[in-house]
Design an enzyme around this catalytic site. Sequence first.
Site, PDB file in Angstrom:
ATOM      1  N   TYR A   6       0.828  -1.216   0.000  1.00 21.90           N
ATOM      2  CA  TYR A   6       0.000   0.000   0.000  1.00 21.90           C
ATOM      3  C   TYR A   6       0.861   1.264   0.000  1.00 21.90           C
ATOM      4  CZ  TYR A   6      -3.585  -3.294   1.725  1.00 21.90           C
ATOM      5  OH  TYR A   6      -4.427  -4.357   1.904  1.00 21.90           O
ATOM      6  N   SER A  56     -12.454   3.894   4.971  1.00 20.16           N
ATOM      7  CA  SER A  56     -13.122   5.085   4.456  1.00 20.16           C
ATOM      8  C   SER A  56     -12.207   6.273   4.695  1.00 20.16           C
ATOM      9  CB  SER A  56     -14.463   5.321   5.155  1.00 20.16           C
ATOM     10  OG  SER A  56     -15.034   6.515   4.645  1.00 20.16           O
ATOM     11  N   SER A  71     -19.364   5.873  11.667  1.00 20.10           N
ATOM     12  CA  SER A  71     -20.543   4.987  11.660  1.00 20.10           C
ATOM     13  C   SER A  71     -20.129   3.525  11.501  1.00 20.10           C
ATOM     14  CB  SER A  71     -21.571   5.420  10.601  1.00 20.10           C
ATOM     15  OG  SER A  71     -21.271   4.866   9.345  1.00 20.10           O
TER      16      SER A  71
HETATM   17  P1  NDP Z   1     -14.218  -1.874   1.833  1.00 23.09           P
HETATM   18  O1  NDP Z   1     -15.210  -2.974   1.704  1.00 23.09           O
HETATM   19  O2  NDP Z   1     -13.738  -1.474   3.168  1.00 23.09           O
HETATM   20  O3  NDP Z   1     -14.875  -0.660   1.073  1.00 23.09           O
HETATM   21  C1  NDP Z   1     -14.246   0.576   0.969  1.00 23.09           C
HETATM   22  C2  NDP Z   1     -15.112   1.416   0.031  1.00 23.09           C
HETATM   23  O4  NDP Z   1     -16.406   1.587   0.584  1.00 23.09           O
HETATM   24  C3  NDP Z   1     -14.529   2.759  -0.198  1.00 23.09           C
HETATM   25  O5  NDP Z   1     -14.838   3.131  -1.534  1.00 23.09           O
HETATM   26  C4  NDP Z   1     -15.303   3.657   0.793  1.00 23.09           C
HETATM   27  O6  NDP Z   1     -15.394   4.953   0.257  1.00 23.09           O
HETATM   28  C5  NDP Z   1     -16.652   2.979   0.826  1.00 23.09           C
HETATM   29  N1  NDP Z   1     -17.311   3.046   2.156  1.00 23.09           N
HETATM   30  C6  NDP Z   1     -16.744   2.949   3.369  1.00 23.09           C
HETATM   31  N2  NDP Z   1     -17.661   2.996   4.344  1.00 23.09           N
HETATM   32  C7  NDP Z   1     -18.857   3.129   3.719  1.00 23.09           C
HETATM   33  C8  NDP Z   1     -20.176   3.223   4.203  1.00 23.09           C
HETATM   34  N3  NDP Z   1     -20.446   3.196   5.497  1.00 23.09           N
HETATM   35  N4  NDP Z   1     -21.180   3.345   3.296  1.00 23.09           N
HETATM   36  C9  NDP Z   1     -20.907   3.372   1.975  1.00 23.09           C
HETATM   37  N5  NDP Z   1     -19.663   3.262   1.462  1.00 23.09           N
HETATM   38  C10 NDP Z   1     -18.644   3.148   2.335  1.00 23.09           C
HETATM   39  O7  NDP Z   1     -12.994  -2.256   0.850  1.00 23.09           O
HETATM   40  P2  NDP Z   1     -11.412  -2.303   0.949  1.00 23.09           P
HETATM   41  O8  NDP Z   1     -10.916  -2.853  -0.318  1.00 23.09           O
HETATM   42  O9  NDP Z   1     -10.857  -1.018   1.380  1.00 23.09           O
HETATM   43  O10 NDP Z   1     -11.131  -3.409   2.079  1.00 23.09           O
HETATM   44  C11 NDP Z   1     -10.943  -3.075   3.426  1.00 23.09           C
HETATM   45  C12 NDP Z   1      -9.500  -3.230   3.844  1.00 23.09           C
HETATM   46  O11 NDP Z   1      -9.081  -4.583   3.702  1.00 23.09           O
HETATM   47  C13 NDP Z   1      -8.507  -2.459   2.966  1.00 23.09           C
HETATM   48  O12 NDP Z   1      -8.553  -1.077   3.177  1.00 23.09           O
HETATM   49  C14 NDP Z   1      -7.228  -3.150   3.312  1.00 23.09           C
HETATM   50  O13 NDP Z   1      -6.751  -2.712   4.558  1.00 23.09           O
HETATM   51  C15 NDP Z   1      -7.707  -4.605   3.347  1.00 23.09           C
HETATM   52  N6  NDP Z   1      -7.564  -5.269   2.029  1.00 23.09           N
HETATM   53  C16 NDP Z   1      -6.755  -6.368   1.950  1.00 23.09           C
HETATM   54  C17 NDP Z   1      -6.583  -7.047   0.771  1.00 23.09           C
HETATM   55  C18 NDP Z   1      -5.695  -8.228   0.744  1.00 23.09           C
HETATM   56  O14 NDP Z   1      -5.333  -8.689  -0.351  1.00 23.09           O
HETATM   57  N7  NDP Z   1      -5.291  -8.765   1.880  1.00 23.09           N
HETATM   58  C19 NDP Z   1      -7.257  -6.646  -0.471  1.00 23.09           C
HETATM   59  C20 NDP Z   1      -8.102  -5.488  -0.305  1.00 23.09           C
HETATM   60  C21 NDP Z   1      -8.256  -4.864   0.907  1.00 23.09           C
HETATM   61  P3  NDP Z   1     -14.823   6.264   1.018  1.00 23.09           P
HETATM   62  O15 NDP Z   1     -13.393   6.009   1.393  1.00 23.09           O
HETATM   63  O16 NDP Z   1     -14.974   7.308  -0.055  1.00 23.09           O
HETATM   64  O17 NDP Z   1     -15.730   6.467   2.194  1.00 23.09           O
END
Ligand code: NDP
Length: 281
Positions: free
Chosen positions: A49, A227, A235
């Site tokens: 990252y 987020s 939230s």
């Molecule tokens: P998430 O499922 O956490 O979704 C993140 C997305 O959802 C962003 O676009 C965010 O937008 C939006 N979001 C967040 N909260 C809300 C809400 N309450 N309502 C509506 N939309 C929301 O996906 P991630 O891919 O980020 O996965 C989470 C974490 O897992 C990663 O950040 C990372 O740390 C890990 N990860 C690990 C991987 C691996 O290979 N081991 C692969 C992918 C992720 P915004 O920021 O604009 O709010």
Amino acid sequence: MKNTKLNDGIEIPAIGFGTFLIPSDGSTYTAVREALEIGYRHIDTATAYENEEEVGKAVRDSGIPREEIFITSKLWLSQFDNPQKGVERSLKKLGMDYIDLYLIHQPYFDVLKAWEGLEAAKADGKLRSIGVSNMSPKMWKSFIPQFETLPSVNQIECNPLAQQKEIRSLMARDNVKVECWGPLGQGNQALLTNEAILQIGEKYGKNAGQVILRFETQDGMIVLPKSVHPERIKSNLEIFDFTLTEDEMNIIRALDTNKPSRDPDAPGRGEYLSKKFNITD
Ligand code: NDP
């Protein structure tokens, strides 16, 4: 904050703050400071990252004692030949003398060498707990019998539309915890506007994200929502003041399509990822 115990006895907060795709232009620092201020005590980052430095600085500047915050980072594919060097690089970037949980980020190439390196770093006290990520059922059956020690977690894509029942049942036999990446479907609108989920939320005065994260944690999984928006960061943490009924859990369980967005077994996936995240130092 609700904690859960890993199979090596280490306690981990059931919800962590995800940092994938938050850039290192001050945004990671701001988001992690915000998350810690709101009450998160578990941050998920990774070598790939390229934001470990900002995570470390946010932790230091928060004034919260280091031992009260659970930090996860991950070894990248290009580091499997020299895992100790990868661990040292993360420690240096984070500015820490230990990491709570360190994962093999992607299970390709010399996974056994990478795992032995993490076992050694754990024995040296640099890592408190070690685990894997993105292991499919096929990989689990192939690698785990060859490991000297069991991983404490497998961090996999998991959300109500992709519930990963097969790998979860294999992992449950060894008491290995699931960490859900993409617990909100990476912002998938089909999930976040699902009628059944919204209806359940209405009953409790909760939004879709809260119902989804509650479902996952209530089913025993660790979640890592990401987020950059303070109101969502807040939230997403407010999920421990209501309980879904067994009927509601079953309604959400029935949403499973068994189709994660990524297939770890897809041919060429390791090569594709190596090129996409090009960590060379
Ligand atoms: P998430 O499922 O956490 O979704 C993140 C997305 O959802 C962003 O676009 C965010 O937008 C939006 N979001 C967040 N909260 C809300 C809400 N309450 N309502 C509506 N939309 C929301 O996906 P991630 O891919 O980020 O996965 C989470 C974490 O897992 C990663 O950040 C990372 O740390 C890990 N990860 C690990 C991987 C691996 O290979 N081991 C692969 C992918 C992720 P915004 O920021 O604009 O709010």
